[in-house]
Design a protein around this motif. Sequence first.
Motif, mmCIF file in Angstrom:
data_model
loop_
_atom_site.group_PDB
_atom_site.id
_atom_site.type_symbol
_atom_site.label_atom_id
_atom_site.label_comp_id
_atom_site.label_asym_id
_atom_site.label_seq_id
_atom_site.Cartn_x
_atom_site.Cartn_y
_atom_site.Cartn_z
ATOM 1 N N VAL A 1 64.183 74.938 176.729
ATOM 2 C CA VAL A 1 63.767 76.175 177.376
ATOM 3 C C VAL A 1 64.497 77.316 176.680
ATOM 4 C CG1 VAL A 1 63.827 77.537 179.500
ATOM 5 C CG2 VAL A 1 63.329 75.086 179.611
ATOM 6 N N GLU A 2 63.789 78.385 176.388
ATOM 7 C CA GLU A 2 64.386 79.552 175.750
ATOM 8 C C GLU A 2 64.429 80.716 176.722
ATOM 9 O OE1 GLU A 2 63.486 79.994 171.329
ATOM 10 O OE2 GLU A 2 61.732 78.890 172.014
ATOM 11 N N ILE A 3 65.548 81.433 176.718
ATOM 12 C CA ILE A 3 65.686 82.604 177.574
ATOM 13 C C ILE A 3 66.121 83.788 176.717
ATOM 14 C CG2 ILE A 3 66.281 81.203 179.594
ATOM 15 C CD1 ILE A 3 69.203 82.119 179.189
ATOM 16 N N PRO A 4 65.722 84.998 177.071
ATOM 17 C CA PRO A 4 66.148 86.172 176.301
ATOM 18 C C PRO A 4 67.571 86.572 176.682
ATOM 19 C CG PRO A 4 64.798 86.863 178.148
ATOM 20 C CD PRO A 4 64.802 85.354 178.162
ATOM 21 N N ALA B 1 65.398 71.051 181.730
ATOM 22 C CA ALA B 1 65.590 71.065 180.280
ATOM 23 C C ALA B 1 66.791 70.221 179.887
ATOM 24 C CB ALA B 1 65.777 72.500 179.785
ATOM 25 N N ASP B 2 66.781 69.781 178.637
ATOM 26 C CA ASP B 2 67.955 69.146 178.023
ATOM 27 C C ASP B 2 68.730 70.158 177.189
ATOM 28 O OD1 ASP B 2 67.090 66.561 178.930
ATOM 29 O OD2 ASP B 2 65.659 66.534 177.271
ATOM 30 N N LEU B 3 68.027 71.219 176.796
ATOM 31 C CA LEU B 3 68.589 72.233 175.912
ATOM 32 C C LEU B 3 68.071 73.602 176.339
ATOM 33 C CD1 LEU B 3 69.930 73.145 173.135
ATOM 34 C CD2 LEU B 3 67.681 72.704 172.114
ATOM 35 N N MET C 1 72.995 75.973 175.179
ATOM 36 C CA MET C 1 73.676 75.038 176.073
ATOM 37 C C MET C 1 72.894 73.739 176.072
ATOM 38 S SD MET C 1 74.683 75.477 180.137
ATOM 39 C CE MET C 1 75.511 77.047 179.859
ATOM 40 N N ILE C 2 73.594 72.606 176.104
ATOM 41 C CA ILE C 2 72.939 71.309 175.961
ATOM 42 C C ILE C 2 73.632 70.270 176.833
ATOM 43 C CG2 ILE C 2 74.398 70.607 174.004
ATOM 44 C CD1 ILE C 2 71.870 69.301 172.776
ATOM 45 N N ARG C 3 72.880 69.274 177.241
ATOM 46 C CA ARG C 3 73.474 68.130 177.924
ATOM 47 C C ARG C 3 74.345 67.366 176.928
ATOM 48 N NH1 ARG C 3 68.722 64.715 180.525
ATOM 49 N NH2 ARG C 3 70.368 63.154 180.215
ATOM 50 N N THR C 4 75.565 67.075 177.302
ATOM 51 C CA THR C 4 76.478 66.440 176.348
ATOM 52 C C THR C 4 76.089 64.991 176.042
ATOM 53 O OG1 THR C 4 77.988 65.952 178.187
ATOM 54 C CG2 THR C 4 78.443 67.917 176.874
ATOM 55 N N ASP C 5 75.419 64.322 176.982
ATOM 56 C CA ASP C 5 75.006 62.952 176.679
ATOM 57 C C ASP C 5 73.925 62.937 175.606
ATOM 58 O OD1 ASP C 5 73.116 64.114 178.364
ATOM 59 O OD2 ASP C 5 72.679 62.249 179.441
ATOM 60 N N ARG C 6 72.992 63.906 175.656
ATOM 61 C CA ARG C 6 71.976 63.987 174.625
ATOM 62 C C ARG C 6 72.571 64.394 173.290
ATOM 63 N NH1 ARG C 6 66.819 63.951 175.442
ATOM 64 N NH2 ARG C 6 67.035 63.077 173.347
ATOM 65 N N PHE C 7 73.548 65.301 173.341
ATOM 66 C CA PHE C 7 74.199 65.707 172.095
ATOM 67 C C PHE C 7 74.933 64.528 171.475
ATOM 68 C CE2 PHE C 7 77.549 67.393 169.434
ATOM 69 C CZ PHE C 7 76.909 68.410 168.745
ATOM 70 N N GLY C 8 75.584 63.723 172.306
ATOM 71 C CA GLY C 8 76.301 62.564 171.792
ATOM 72 C C GLY C 8 75.387 61.578 171.080
ATOM 73 N N GLU C 9 74.147 61.455 171.560
ATOM 74 C CA GLU C 9 73.186 60.573 170.905
ATOM 75 C C GLU C 9 72.805 61.090 169.517
ATOM 76 O OE1 GLU C 9 69.963 60.559 173.620
ATOM 77 O OE2 GLU C 9 71.000 59.392 175.174
ATOM 78 N N LEU C 10 72.747 62.418 169.380
ATOM 79 C CA LEU C 10 72.321 63.025 168.116
ATOM 80 C C LEU C 10 73.470 63.227 167.140
ATOM 81 C CD1 LEU C 10 69.970 65.771 169.610
ATOM 82 C CD2 LEU C 10 69.246 63.686 168.436
ATOM 83 N N ALA C 11 74.702 63.243 167.636
ATOM 84 C CA ALA C 11 75.863 63.618 166.820
ATOM 85 C C ALA C 11 75.978 62.852 165.498
ATOM 86 C CB ALA C 11 77.144 63.471 167.631
ATOM 87 N N PRO C 12 75.728 61.524 165.475
ATOM 88 C CA PRO C 12 75.866 60.814 164.191
ATOM 89 C C PRO C 12 74.896 61.285 163.118
ATOM 90 C CG PRO C 12 75.918 59.263 166.024
ATOM 91 C CD PRO C 12 75.496 60.591 166.588
ATOM 92 N N LYS C 13 73.819 61.964 163.516
ATOM 93 C CA LYS C 13 72.825 62.427 162.553
ATOM 94 C C LYS C 13 73.112 63.847 162.054
ATOM 95 C CE LYS C 13 69.172 59.860 164.970
ATOM 96 N NZ LYS C 13 67.857 59.998 165.663
#
Length: 381
Positions: A218-221, A134-136, A183-195
């Motif tokens: 992926v979602e977990i309880p 997962a990325d997230l 929790m998220i991959r920081t590289d993917r978050f960095g790509e989205l941050a400007p939006k």
Amino acid sequence: MNEAIRPGPESPPQGQQAPLRSPELSVVVPTFNERDNVTVLYRRLEATLQGVAWEAIFVDDNSPDGTFDVVRSLAQRDSRVRCIRRIGRRGLSGACIEGILASSAPYAAVIDADLQHDESQLPKMLALLQSGQADLVVGSRYIEGYKNEGFNKQRAGASQLATEVARKVLQVEIADPMSGFFMIRTDRFGELAPKLSVHGFKILLDVVASAHGSLRAVEIPYTFGERQHGESKLDSMVALDFVGLVLAKLTNDAVSLRFLLFAMVGSIGLVVHLTTLFIALEIFKEPFAEAQAAGALVAMTSNFILNNFLTYRDQRLKGFAILRGLIAFYIVCSVGLFANVGVAFSVYDQEPIWWLAGMAGALMGVVWNYAMSGLFVWRKK
């Protein structure tokens, strides 16, 4: 303006292990008046993340209760703790964005300081990201295995309604886009941050909606616990933030959430303007030009009050600053006021329909008022 609180001593007290390598995981904790919770959360993270190279980034909005001083004390004892103290701005989403972007770790988690999120799930979330599955990873309240120990029925109902709206209107696929625990991959978050919007509370919804399905999620309880200290920072204004965020995403971020809130206030001001114009014309029998000017002045005053309370509540003016801000608001809107009266009078002179003329004049100054208000009235310190 940020005040970065860095570790104190280079060597921690005896028995305290300093990190031997750069962190694998940054745990971002937005705080406001959480001084009684941050030490407890730190100890829980320490116990849960044994064997993981981690750091905790507390992003504090200059809490009146001195939360940042407690974090400073922790940072002086443990180099894995640091704090970003934000001056002159507020908001959970903005705090999360700044915290994650300040991380050098490949993975970042967001968790509330109120101790209601289940930090024991962090190792599992990290393993899912490290494995490439997962990325997230989202701590979800709407999948099997979730336990609720501290979510009241009213708040749960509102959250479920907002979740359904978000999923249907924005075509969001995950079950709980309103979760504040992920929790998220920081590289993917960095790509989205400007939006992303720095305003509001629903950072995960913004992330998922901005990604347009490109994030593998992926979602977990988890178990939603009871708040131990303090009180919830969420208020009735969260609903406006949510509506504004949904509208912003529907327009592909062509307009900002803050502008949409400003426009919503402006629509209320239009009603105030037309009501005042009608009273001045029909009851007091004033000439149209004077009545239009009175309507514009009353509307500006109401717009200032509502914008200070709603649109710019993270930069809300208080005390004497309210008067200064009101005067500045009158000044920056004066050009719009002259255009307002001139256009309205011109329309009325050609077609004496009072409400049409009033609306045409009122709409003239919206963009100008928004731009100048951000520069001169609610300017960032």
